[in-house]
Scaffold this active site. Structure first.
Site, PDB file in Angstrom:
ATOM      1  N   CYS A 121      10.404  -9.672   0.888  1.00 16.27           N
ATOM      2  CA  CYS A 121      11.648  -9.431   0.150  1.00 16.27           C
ATOM      3  C   CYS A 121      11.799 -10.486  -0.914  1.00 16.27           C
ATOM      4  CB  CYS A 121      12.841  -9.458   1.102  1.00 16.27           C
ATOM      5  SG  CYS A 121      14.431  -9.442   0.255  1.00 16.27           S
ATOM      6  N   PHE A 260       1.172   5.608  -6.529  1.00 17.10           N
ATOM      7  CA  PHE A 260       0.529   6.689  -5.773  1.00 17.10           C
ATOM      8  C   PHE A 260      -0.874   6.980  -6.302  1.00 17.10           C
ATOM      9  CE2 PHE A 260       5.071   7.847  -4.923  1.00 17.10           C
ATOM     10  CZ  PHE A 260       5.014   7.681  -3.547  1.00 17.10           C
ATOM     11  N   CYS A 261      -1.617   5.909  -6.560  1.00 14.83           N
ATOM     12  CA  CYS A 261      -2.969   6.071  -7.103  1.00 14.83           C
ATOM     13  C   CYS A 261      -3.911   6.542  -6.008  1.00 14.83           C
ATOM     14  CB  CYS A 261      -3.458   4.747  -7.694  1.00 14.83           C
ATOM     15  SG  CYS A 261      -2.531   4.201  -9.131  1.00 14.83           S
ATOM     16  N   LYS A 262      -4.375   7.746  -6.152  1.00 10.09           N
ATOM     17  CA  LYS A 262      -5.327   8.354  -5.227  1.00 10.09           C
ATOM     18  C   LYS A 262      -6.425   9.008  -6.060  1.00 10.09           C
ATOM     19  CE  LYS A 262      -2.863   7.604  -1.431  1.00 10.09           C
ATOM     20  NZ  LYS A 262      -1.826   6.744  -2.057  1.00 10.09           N
ATOM     21  N   PRO A 263      -7.581   9.307  -5.462  1.00  5.73           N
ATOM     22  CA  PRO A 263      -8.648   9.956  -6.237  1.00  5.73           C
ATOM     23  C   PRO A 263      -8.152  11.214  -6.938  1.00  5.73           C
ATOM     24  CG  PRO A 263      -9.504   9.228  -4.124  1.00  5.73           C
ATOM     25  CD  PRO A 263      -8.016   8.998  -4.083  1.00  5.73           C
ATOM     26  N   GLY A 264      -8.257  11.226  -8.251  1.00  6.30           N
ATOM     27  CA  GLY A 264      -7.906  12.399  -9.026  1.00  6.30           C
ATOM     28  C   GLY A 264      -6.437  12.561  -9.353  1.00  6.30           C
ATOM     29  N   ARG A 265      -5.581  11.617  -8.935  1.00  9.02           N
ATOM     30  CA  ARG A 265      -4.158  11.771  -9.263  1.00  9.02           C
ATOM     31  C   ARG A 265      -3.462  10.419  -9.241  1.00  9.02           C
ATOM     32  NH1 ARG A 265      -0.644  11.885  -4.800  1.00  9.02           N
ATOM     33  NH2 ARG A 265      -1.680  11.878  -2.761  1.00  9.02           N
TER      34      ARG A 265
END
Length: 278
Positions: A121, A260-265
């Site tokens: 925090c 929300f970095c994920k493969p392809g998005r």
């Protein structure tokens, strides 16, 4: 670090420990199984003999943590303003004793804040609410990054987490080259500390580390955005979500924030003009 000496104590390298645990597997309770746990110890940053903050951290790369924290908190503007550094064992943890220039130490004394225990925090220990979201100079628009290269970075983020691979208990922060290759990274039980270690490392590296983006394995809080911006990072990728305050700070200081970095998005929150889709 050219102008920083250090006396690292030997047990700084003890970053994991074996413990006996019980495992449950579909109604089968197995007792006394060894398991690796990440070490978490108190680390005090002491400037010119005065303790400023105590953080819970993994006892690894503490010099880089001290440099990164000093930069990201605005205690120094340049790592050359640190004249010396010692890491010593103390009180079941460690002290990082930092020698600041006289000018920087005087400025620090004028705005001392009680930040003890701030691991999750950014408000904990802040004496005045006005200290939250201190002004950050707007970033320039000098960087671009192709989102097609983000998958390469995500695929190798685990490479900079040797403790995490053993324990499943750390966050990572890595520097991503425009090609998607990781120049390097650091880990810690605290996501803020992992980022500070990365920022401290980046401050001492060549110009190659000035091009690209930061990637963190955690969510993006306002404080992580502010730390990145204070150190001149223009693009911050986070594997998880961003908070509303993080987005507001990123918008104000011209930082490109992606969550929300994920493969392809990925989810682009602010200043998408730095990001390329080709």
């Amino acid at each position: 670090m050219n102008n920083i000496h250090s006396k690292q104590v030997k047990n700084v390298t003890n970053v994991t420990g074996l413990r006996q645990v019980s495992l449950w597997r579909r109604q089968d309770l197995q007792h006394a199984q060894p398991d690796e746990l990440a070490e978490e110890v108190p680390v005090a940053l002491v400037y010119n003999g005065i303790s400023h903050v105590v953080m819970m951290a993994t006892p690894k790369d503490l010099e880089l943590f001290a440099v990164g924290f000093s930069l990201s908190e605005g205690i120094i503007e340049n790592r050359r303003e640190i004249f010396g550094m010692d890491v010593i064992s103390a009180c079941n943890g460690f002290e990082v004793q930092i020698e600041l220039s006289s000018r920087r130490f005087m400025a620090l004394k004028e705005r001392r804040r009680a930040l003890a225990g701030r691991t999750g925090c950014g408000v904990c220990g802040v004496e005045q609410l006005n200290d939250i979201g201190r002004p950050v100079a707007p970033l320039p628009f000098t960087q671009t990054f192709s989102l097609h290269h983000l998958d390469v970075a995500l695929e190798h983020l685990n490479d900079v987490q040797p403790i995490g691979r053993l324990s499943g208990c750390t966050h990572a922060a890595a520097w991503v080259m425009p090609s998607g290759r990781l120049a390097g990274g650091h880990e810690d039980v605290g996501r803020h500390v992992a980022l500070d270690k990365l920022l401290g490392r980046r401050a001492g590296e060549s110009d190659v580390w000035q091009h690209g983006a930061a990637l963190v394995s955690s969510r993006a809080s306002y404080e992580m955005v502010q730390k990145a911006a204070m150190c001149g990072v223009e693009i911050l990728f986070a594997v998880s979500a961003a908070t509303t305050l993080a987005v507001e700070v990123a918008e104000r200081c011209n930082l490109t924030l992606v969550g929300f970095c994920k493969p392809g998005r990925a989810t682009i929150y602010t200043h998408p003009q730095r990001l390329l889709s080709v």
